[in-house]
Each structure stands twice: as C-alpha cells, then as structure tokens.
Enzyme design. Structure first.
Site, PDB file in Angstrom:
ATOM      1  N   THR A   1     -20.812 -27.891  39.724  1.00 37.13           N
ATOM      2  CA  THR A   1     -20.750 -27.962  38.274  1.00 37.13           C
ATOM      3  C   THR A   1     -22.162 -27.923  37.729  1.00 37.13           C
ATOM      4  O   THR A   1     -23.004 -28.737  38.118  1.00 37.13           O
ATOM      5  CB  THR A   1     -20.027 -29.220  37.759  1.00 37.13           C
ATOM      6  OG1 THR A   1     -20.271 -29.380  36.360  1.00 37.13           O
ATOM      7  CG2 THR A   1     -20.479 -30.468  38.481  1.00 37.13           C
ATOM      8  N   ILE A   2     -22.407 -26.976  36.879  1.00 35.76           N
ATOM      9  CA  ILE A   2     -23.744 -26.815  36.316  1.00 35.76           C
ATOM     10  C   ILE A   2     -24.139 -28.034  35.485  1.00 35.76           C
ATOM     11  O   ILE A   2     -25.315 -28.328  35.320  1.00 35.76           O
ATOM     12  CB  ILE A   2     -23.802 -25.518  35.471  1.00 35.76           C
ATOM     13  CG1 ILE A   2     -25.245 -25.065  35.268  1.00 35.76           C
ATOM     14  CG2 ILE A   2     -23.081 -25.676  34.155  1.00 35.76           C
ATOM     15  CD1 ILE A   2     -25.358 -23.688  34.664  1.00 35.76           C
ATOM     16  N   ASP A   3     -23.142 -28.779  34.990  1.00 35.24           N
ATOM     17  CA  ASP A   3     -23.414 -29.938  34.128  1.00 35.24           C
ATOM     18  C   ASP A   3     -23.850 -31.175  34.906  1.00 35.24           C
ATOM     19  O   ASP A   3     -24.232 -32.180  34.298  1.00 35.24           O
ATOM     20  CB  ASP A   3     -22.169 -30.297  33.307  1.00 35.24           C
ATOM     21  CG  ASP A   3     -21.815 -29.225  32.296  1.00 35.24           C
ATOM     22  OD1 ASP A   3     -22.658 -28.348  32.036  1.00 35.24           O
ATOM     23  OD2 ASP A   3     -20.686 -29.262  31.763  1.00 35.24           O
TER      24      ASP A   3
ATOM     25  N   TYR B   1     -24.956 -18.440  28.914  1.00 37.33           N
ATOM     26  CA  TYR B   1     -24.428 -17.543  29.942  1.00 37.33           C
ATOM     27  C   TYR B   1     -25.522 -16.936  30.795  1.00 37.33           C
ATOM     28  O   TYR B   1     -25.301 -16.570  31.953  1.00 37.33           O
ATOM     29  CB  TYR B   1     -23.559 -16.459  29.290  1.00 37.33           C
ATOM     30  CG  TYR B   1     -22.289 -17.044  28.708  1.00 37.33           C
ATOM     31  CD1 TYR B   1     -21.254 -17.449  29.544  1.00 37.33           C
ATOM     32  CD2 TYR B   1     -22.150 -17.238  27.344  1.00 37.33           C
ATOM     33  CE1 TYR B   1     -20.102 -18.013  29.032  1.00 37.33           C
ATOM     34  CE2 TYR B   1     -20.997 -17.802  26.807  1.00 37.33           C
ATOM     35  CZ  TYR B   1     -19.973 -18.190  27.662  1.00 37.33           C
ATOM     36  OH  TYR B   1     -18.835 -18.770  27.149  1.00 37.33           O
TER      37      TYR B   1
ATOM     38  N   GLY C   1     -23.257 -28.312  28.681  1.00 39.87           N
ATOM     39  CA  GLY C   1     -23.092 -29.759  28.848  1.00 39.87           C
ATOM     40  C   GLY C   1     -21.917 -30.216  28.015  1.00 39.87           C
ATOM     41  O   GLY C   1     -22.087 -30.738  26.916  1.00 39.87           O
TER      42      GLY C   1
ATOM     43  N   GLU D   1     -23.783 -28.602  24.449  1.00 36.40           N
ATOM     44  CA  GLU D   1     -22.626 -28.020  23.772  1.00 36.40           C
ATOM     45  C   GLU D   1     -21.595 -29.061  23.335  1.00 36.40           C
ATOM     46  O   GLU D   1     -20.881 -28.855  22.356  1.00 36.40           O
ATOM     47  CB  GLU D   1     -21.947 -26.992  24.680  1.00 36.40           C
ATOM     48  CG  GLU D   1     -21.396 -27.564  25.976  1.00 36.40           C
ATOM     49  CD  GLU D   1     -20.714 -26.524  26.835  1.00 36.40           C
ATOM     50  OE1 GLU D   1     -19.867 -25.785  26.316  1.00 36.40           O
ATOM     51  OE2 GLU D   1     -21.032 -26.469  28.035  1.00 36.40           O
TER      52      GLU D   1
ATOM     53  N   ASP E   1     -14.637 -30.341  38.714  1.00 33.64           N
ATOM     54  CA  ASP E   1     -13.608 -31.378  38.660  1.00 33.64           C
ATOM     55  C   ASP E   1     -12.194 -30.817  38.797  1.00 33.64           C
ATOM     56  O   ASP E   1     -11.396 -31.288  39.614  1.00 33.64           O
ATOM     57  CB  ASP E   1     -13.739 -32.149  37.338  1.00 33.64           C
ATOM     58  CG  ASP E   1     -12.780 -33.325  37.241  1.00 33.64           C
ATOM     59  OD1 ASP E   1     -13.023 -34.334  37.905  1.00 33.64           O
ATOM     60  OD2 ASP E   1     -11.784 -33.216  36.500  1.00 33.64           O
TER      61      ASP E   1
ATOM     62  N   ARG F   1     -26.328 -19.888  33.372  1.00 30.74           N
ATOM     63  CA  ARG F   1     -25.341 -20.147  34.425  1.00 30.74           C
ATOM     64  C   ARG F   1     -25.159 -18.966  35.373  1.00 30.74           C
ATOM     65  O   ARG F   1     -24.618 -19.128  36.463  1.00 30.74           O
ATOM     66  CB  ARG F   1     -24.000 -20.528  33.805  1.00 30.74           C
ATOM     67  CG  ARG F   1     -23.174 -19.397  33.236  1.00 30.74           C
ATOM     68  CD  ARG F   1     -21.826 -19.892  32.775  1.00 30.74           C
ATOM     69  NE  ARG F   1     -20.874 -18.803  32.593  1.00 30.74           N
ATOM     70  CZ  ARG F   1     -19.582 -18.974  32.363  1.00 30.74           C
ATOM     71  NH1 ARG F   1     -19.087 -20.190  32.284  1.00 30.74           N
ATOM     72  NH2 ARG F   1     -18.780 -17.946  32.214  1.00 30.74           N
TER      73      ARG F   1
END
Length: 438
Positions: free
Chosen positions: A208-210, A360, A254, A309, A180, A363
């Site tokens: 974005t991993i989320d 970590y 997240g 998270e 974003d 990701r």
C-alpha cells in the site's frame, strides 16, 4: 494481546521434505542459517512491557522469525505456485513479482509458476483472462518499470470460484500482493481452502503506497512514493515564490493516513502547511487554516500547501457515501475545494494559486534502490514461509526484523499518524505550521 498464541501462524501440516537449500552447518544441537520453528522475536521492545511481563509472569507477545526452514512441506518438483496483484498501483510490485519467481526457481527448483492477470478477476473464468506462465527469463527486466506486469483490478470475486480455479490448475501456493482489501480477500480464500481440507498455502505481501497497514514498520513502495514526490514539492515551491502572494497546493495520495504527505514534506522542507486525514482543522476563524495562511503571506509573500487526498473531508459536506470496487470511500477532491475556498477568502489582496495533483505519476514510478532491495527480501521470505507449509500470513519487517504475521492481525485496523508523536512534531517544526488549525 498478552500471549504468544496471538501471532501463531497456521500451517498445512508437518514439513517432511528436506530443503534443497545448502545452508545448514550442524554443530551439536545448533543449526546455522536455517531458521528454527522456535525462533521468535519480541513484538513490544519497550522496557515498560518487559517490566509488565516480569511482574505478571507472562511470556511477551512474540512474532515468528522469517526465513528458510530445514524441512519443507511442498515437494519442489510437484509444486505449482501462482502470483496475483490487486488494487491500485504502487512502486515495487514488479520487483516483488520478479523476486518471487526467482526464489521459487533458483532456491527451490519450482518449474511451474503462474501469473494471475488483472487481480482477482483472473481467478474468475467468467472474465476470460488466461493464466500466464512465468519464468526467470520472462520477469528478468520487469523491475525497471513501474506498475504491474500482471495487471490489476479492484474488488473481490466469489471466494468459492477462485478456489475452484486454484484447484483446477493444481496450484499449491498463492502469493497475493496487495493492500488491506487484497489481504482480507486472500485470507478468505485461505479459510475456504481450510474448509475443503486442501493443501494450498496462501501468502500476503503487503502493498500500500499509503503505508497504512497496521503493525508493520513500512509497506514497500512507500519510500519511493515520497522520494518521487519530493522534487515535485521543490518545483511547487519555485512556482509559489515566482509570484507575489504565490500559493502552491500539492495533493498527494493518502486516503486514511497522511504518511506520504508528511514524509515528503520532511524530505523536501519547503512546505508550510501539511494537511492530513488524521487532523481535524477548521477553515474559518481566528485560528483556522485560512487565517494562518493569511499570516504566512503577510510575512513571506508565498506559501506551499501539501494535502493528503483524505484530509478535510469533514469540510466538504458530502450527502452520499460513494465507494469504489474495493469498498473504500471515494473522497471528494480536497485539493480543488481548498483552491476554491482560498480564492473566495482572499478578495482583499491578490493571490496566485497553482494546483498540482501528481498522484498517478507517483504511484506508477519504478521502485528506488532502497525499495528494490526491500521488495526482493520480502519476496524471498514469503517463498521460504510458503514452502514450509505456512499459510494465511503476511511477511514484513517489524522492529527492523523480517517476520511472519497472521493476515487477520494486520487487517484489524489501519495504521495512522499519531498527532502527538515525535514524527508529527518533526513535521510541524519543519513547516512552521501552528500546532492547531481550529
């Protein structure tokens, strides 16, 4: 949004060069393989939306189809491209870098592609980072590794300074790989370029991993993330069942959206509680989380808890809001908090608690096969759009088709789990978690 103009893509001008791609077969008025500028895909495929458009005599909201154009804006021998990666790490970044370099070189014959080191810092001369010359040989094997070959950083830089760097290095196309904040940053770069009336295209490849970028089907790296997290949940289950009243707490990434936690729990259905930022839950009380956990232990003698998270931040009572360099709120550690509260609550029975935070590791993993294919195709479509002179757009999948979307549209809000959706209902069914924990 009720007209096709909403999703129109900005262009630098009329494409006047013939594409070097040998794709088209002309038959009458039809051109096969090349994408026509009039090719559009309907955004809302619901029958309800179709009926509304018919009743109101409105054109449906449409998206521009991604792909190669017969005519391009940039003359390949005179074109310089640059690639920048920003924000946190995510599986697949190197695949996208590789895909962009390969497509520029082999599809269009671009001889000069630059890598921008360490995110937007690399476009600010004050940091002293030197731009990197990229070519197929240099990036050929980087897809085998996680992280980013170019390095990354958080936070923005002076937009004017970054554009000055692009102009100084005669960059014609900038590919920005990020989430974003990165996309908002490259859109601002595009706005400054427009003010200067410069012919530089800026393209966003959403990372974005989320999986929280609005409108798109999914962001790259997300599937790898919950794929990597799944065996960790299996091991957490082994830890929990290995002790009387064993409890395993696994915290996954997240910040604002719980897609990784929910999807990993579906992929490895050994989880009993899934706590995500979208849900409001209570600790105490007859229907609160701690009492639900007690009932679970009484029945099964173990429990596995997955928490995103950003979940439960309303319980932590932070007095000061702290933000990172990207402007994201830095959340307190909900995993440690839950562990402490569970220990305080169960004073009458013995419990064994294991807390696991693999964020970590998840990701930093290399992309799996599915994400690798997705990353490559995103890269190719980004290159096609940029070479056609399109700018300030992201490339992604919507309704399982590759499209171009204005950056301004996908950055209006974050995508979140709908707690009344079939997806969340599947999570509740899989875990046996109560519909409400408050």
């Amino acid at each position: 949004m009720n007209n096709t103009a909403t999703f129109d893509i900005d262009t630098l001008g009329k494409p006047k060069f013939k594409s070097p791609l040998q794709l088209s077969t002309v038959r009458g008025d039809s051109i096969f393989n090349f994408i026509s500028e009039n090719d559009r895909l309907v955004f809302d495929l619901s029958f309800e939306h179709y009926q509304k458009c018919i009743a109101n005599q409105e054109a449906p909201l449409c998206l521009e189809k991604a792909g190669p154009r017969q005519n391009i804006f940039f003359e390949p021998p005179k074109t310089t491209a640059a690639i920048v990666t920003c924000g946190g790490l995510c599986p697949g970044i190197n695949n996208v870098i590789r895909g962009v370099v390969m497509a520029l070189h082999y599809f269009y014959g671009i001889k000069r592609t630059l890598g921008v080191p360490y995110g937007y810092e690399g476009l600010n001369p004050e940091f002293g980072h030197e731009l990197i010359e990229l070519n197929p040989d240099k990036v050929r094997d980087i897809h085998q590794f996680g992280g980013t070959f170019l390095g990354s950083s958080r936070g923005g830089q002076s937009v004017s300074t970054m554009v000055d760097t692009l102009v100084k290095n005669e960059v014609n196309i900038l590919f920005a790989i990020g989430g974003d904040g990165t996309l908002k940053g490259v859109d601002a770069i595009g706005e400054e370029i427009k003010k200067r009336d410069a012919n530089i295209s800026v393209v966003g490849i959403p990372k974005t991993i989320d999986n929280d970028i609005d409108l798109i089907d999914k962001s790259f790296g997300f599937e790898t993330a919950f794929d990597v997290a799944s065996p960790i949940l299996r091991d957490a289950h082994n830890e929990a069942t290995g002790a009387y009243n064993g409890i395993s707490i696994v915290k996954l990434m997240g910040r604002d959206s719980g897609f990784i936690a929910a999807s990993a729990s579906l992929a490895m259905p050994v989880v009993n509680f899934v706590l995500v930022p979208e849900m409001d839950f209570a600790l105490e009380g007859e229907n609160g989380f701690l009492e639900a956990l007690r009932k679970r232990l009484q029945s099964k003698k173990h429990a596995v808890i997955v928490v995103a998270e950003g979940a439960g931040q309303h319980l932590l009572q932070q007095t000061d809001v702290v933000k990172d360099a990207s402007g994201n709120v830095k959340h307190a550690d909900i995993g440690v908090f839950l562990k402490e509260k569970i220990e305080e609550y169960f004073t009458d029975i013995p419990v064994t608690i294991k807390y696991i935070d693999p964020s970590y590791i998840v990701r930093s993993a290399p992309a799996n096969s599915s994400d690798s294919v997705y990353c490559g195709r995103l890269a190719y479509h980004a290159v096609h759009g940029a070479m056609a002179g399109k700018t300030r757009f992201v490339v992604s999948k919507v309704n399982n088709r590759y499209v171009y979307i204005p950056i301004s549209e996908v950055t209006k809000k974050r995508k979140k789990i709908d707690l009344e959706s079939e997806f969340w209902f599947s999570v509740l069914q899989s875990s046996g978690q109560p519909f409400s924990l408050k």
